[in-house]
Design an enzyme around this catalytic site. Structure first.
Site, PDB file in Angstrom:
ATOM      1  N   MET A  24       0.578  -0.755  -0.055  1.00  0.00           N
ATOM      2  CA  MET A  24      -0.254  -0.211   0.112  1.00  0.00           C
ATOM      3  C   MET A  24       0.697   1.631   0.463  1.00  0.00           C
ATOM      4  O   MET A  24       0.571   2.052   0.573  1.00  0.00           O
ATOM      5  CB  MET A  24      -0.126  -0.075   0.979  1.00  0.00           C
ATOM      6  CG  MET A  24      -1.712  -1.796   0.830  1.00  0.00           C
ATOM      7  SD  MET A  24      -3.622  -1.151   1.968  1.00  0.00           S
ATOM      8  CE  MET A  24      -3.077  -0.765   3.668  1.00  0.00           C
ATOM      9  N   HIS A  31       9.065  -3.109   3.466  1.00  0.00           N
ATOM     10  CA  HIS A  31       8.874  -3.442   2.305  1.00  0.00           C
ATOM     11  C   HIS A  31      10.229  -3.277   1.251  1.00  0.00           C
ATOM     12  O   HIS A  31      10.484  -3.917   0.424  1.00  0.00           O
ATOM     13  CB  HIS A  31       7.846  -1.763   1.314  1.00  0.00           C
ATOM     14  CG  HIS A  31       6.887  -1.727   2.335  1.00  0.00           C
ATOM     15  ND1 HIS A  31       7.296  -0.364   2.817  1.00  0.00           N
ATOM     16  CD2 HIS A  31       5.695  -2.511   1.935  1.00  0.00           C
ATOM     17  CE1 HIS A  31       5.180   0.003   3.345  1.00  0.00           C
ATOM     18  NE2 HIS A  31       4.607  -1.088   2.952  1.00  0.00           N
ATOM     19  N   VAL A 170      11.173  -7.088   9.947  1.00  0.00           N
ATOM     20  CA  VAL A 170      12.066  -5.801  10.257  1.00  0.00           C
ATOM     21  C   VAL A 170      11.860  -5.106  11.112  1.00  0.00           C
ATOM     22  O   VAL A 170      10.041  -4.316  11.036  1.00  0.00           O
ATOM     23  CB  VAL A 170      12.038  -5.299   7.957  1.00  0.00           C
ATOM     24  CG1 VAL A 170      13.086  -3.961   8.769  1.00  0.00           C
ATOM     25  CG2 VAL A 170      12.476  -6.073   7.856  1.00  0.00           C
TER      26      VAL A 170
HETATM   27  P1  AMP Z   1       1.604  -2.610   3.473  1.00  0.00           P
HETATM   28  O1  AMP Z   1       2.072  -1.554   3.036  1.00  0.00           O
HETATM   29  O2  AMP Z   1       1.806  -2.049   5.595  1.00  0.00           O
HETATM   30  O3  AMP Z   1       0.196  -3.157   3.296  1.00  0.00           O
HETATM   31  O4  AMP Z   1       2.419  -3.899   3.521  1.00  0.00           O
HETATM   32  C1  AMP Z   1       3.187  -4.325   2.506  1.00  0.00           C
HETATM   33  C2  AMP Z   1       3.805  -5.952   2.382  1.00  0.00           C
HETATM   34  O5  AMP Z   1       4.471  -5.343   3.948  1.00  0.00           O
HETATM   35  C3  AMP Z   1       3.176  -6.961   3.556  1.00  0.00           C
HETATM   36  O6  AMP Z   1       3.555  -8.538   3.556  1.00  0.00           O
HETATM   37  C4  AMP Z   1       3.531  -6.609   4.792  1.00  0.00           C
HETATM   38  O7  AMP Z   1       3.450  -7.076   6.106  1.00  0.00           O
HETATM   39  C5  AMP Z   1       4.257  -6.368   4.891  1.00  0.00           C
HETATM   40  N1  AMP Z   1       5.342  -5.357   5.795  1.00  0.00           N
HETATM   41  C6  AMP Z   1       4.929  -4.397   6.610  1.00  0.00           C
HETATM   42  N2  AMP Z   1       5.734  -3.662   7.414  1.00  0.00           N
HETATM   43  C7  AMP Z   1       6.756  -5.029   8.304  1.00  0.00           C
HETATM   44  C8  AMP Z   1       7.589  -5.258   8.321  1.00  0.00           C
HETATM   45  N3  AMP Z   1       8.074  -4.383   9.345  1.00  0.00           N
HETATM   46  N4  AMP Z   1       8.538  -6.296   8.001  1.00  0.00           N
HETATM   47  C9  AMP Z   1       8.416  -7.080   7.572  1.00  0.00           C
HETATM   48  N5  AMP Z   1       7.505  -6.359   6.030  1.00  0.00           N
HETATM   49  C10 AMP Z   1       6.121  -6.083   6.343  1.00  0.00           C
END
Ligand code: AMP
Length: 248
Positions: A24, A31, A170
């Site tokens: 997103m 990411h 992370v």
């Molecule tokens: P989002 O943009 O928040 O929907 O996240 C996109 C992807 O990044 C999803 O698969 C999340 O699980 C992953 N993600 C978000 N935050 C983290 C993090 N701190 N460590 C690892 N992966 C993450």
């Protein structure tokens, strides 16, 4: 890196393996770690950037969710992403859209209980993105453990031809899991919410005293996790620790 604003502009060649990272936007190191994992394992890396209205409930933060496409384009380019796919809402949900993916049991607990419709929105957008991009592998973060579990279950149940890869959470140096929503926190709120990773690490709910807790529970997600969601000010954050097994 190419920008694709529509599925026609994706134009992926049929040769070579494709890795997809659904996001997103508002990129952070979490990411970027997924982009790098996809880069290491595939010939072509596609990142989708779509703030999915279907996974936000009424009164949630859809309107104020952080958006910074210029910065995201730069960071994705630097991370070796080949195609950044930024579909419009109409492409994902065309007029008269009416088909949804509901992962029943896994979608009802924890996040499903506290954010009705959220995981239905996640499963549906992921299936749609898989059908548009046709990746060999798709990458998710362990940070959203239930999301990864729901997507894996959908892929198994519906025989979707994609391999789901889950990468470790992370964290910042202070232990807080990186999240686009951390940008909402004031310095005081950020200090208070450090109790979340600490309570999970210590397996001690009492450390969350003073925070509003949606849940602090074990869940059998392969791997098993201790997961929690808390609210501080207007911000809701989730995190988890793996209790056994491997992340991948
Ligand atoms: P989002 O943009 O928040 O929907 O996240 C996109 C992807 O990044 C999803 O698969 C999340 O699980 C992953 N993600 C978000 N935050 C983290 C993090 N701190 N460590 C690892 N992966 C993450």
């Amino acid at each position: 890196m190419r920008l694709a604003r529509t599925s026609e502009e994706l134009r992926l060649s049929p040769q070579g393996s494709v890795g997809l990272v659904p996001t997103m936007g508002a990129f952070h190191e979490g990411h970027l770690s997924l982009f790098r994992a996809a880069r290491a394992e595939n010939d072509v890396v596609v990142v989708s950037l779509f703030v999915n209205p279907a996974q936000f409930g009424p009164g949630e933060d859809f309107d104020r969710y952080p958006r910074d496409q210029e910065r995201d384009i730069r960071l994705a380019g630097e991370a070796g992403v080949d195609v950044l796919y930024t579909p419009a809402v109409d492409e994902i949900y065309p007029p008269r859209f009416q088909t949804w993916v509901e992962v029943e049991e896994l979608g009802r607990i924890l996040e499903g209980e506290h954010r009705p419709g959220h995981l239905r929105g996640v499963a549906t957008v992921c299936l749609k993105l898989f059908n548009l991009v046709r990746p060999d592998r798709a990458y998710f973060g362990q940070k959203d453990a239930q999301q990864a579990a729901v997507v894996k279950q959908m892929v198994r149940d519906l025989a979707v031809p994609v391999e789901i890869r889950v990468c470790p959470t992370v964290r910042d140096e202070d232990g807080l899991a990186l999240s686009s929503r951390n940008a909402y926190l004031s310095p005081e709120e950020r200090a208070a919410v450090l109790a979340l990773p600490r309570a999970l690490q210590a397996h001690d709910r009492a450390l969350l005293n003073g925070l509003e807790v949606d849940y602090f529970e074990e869940a059998d997600f392969e791997p098993r996790v201790l997961a929690a969601a808390v609210r501080v000010g207007g911000t809701r954050l989730i995190d988890n620790v793996v209790l056994e097994g491997e992340n991948r």
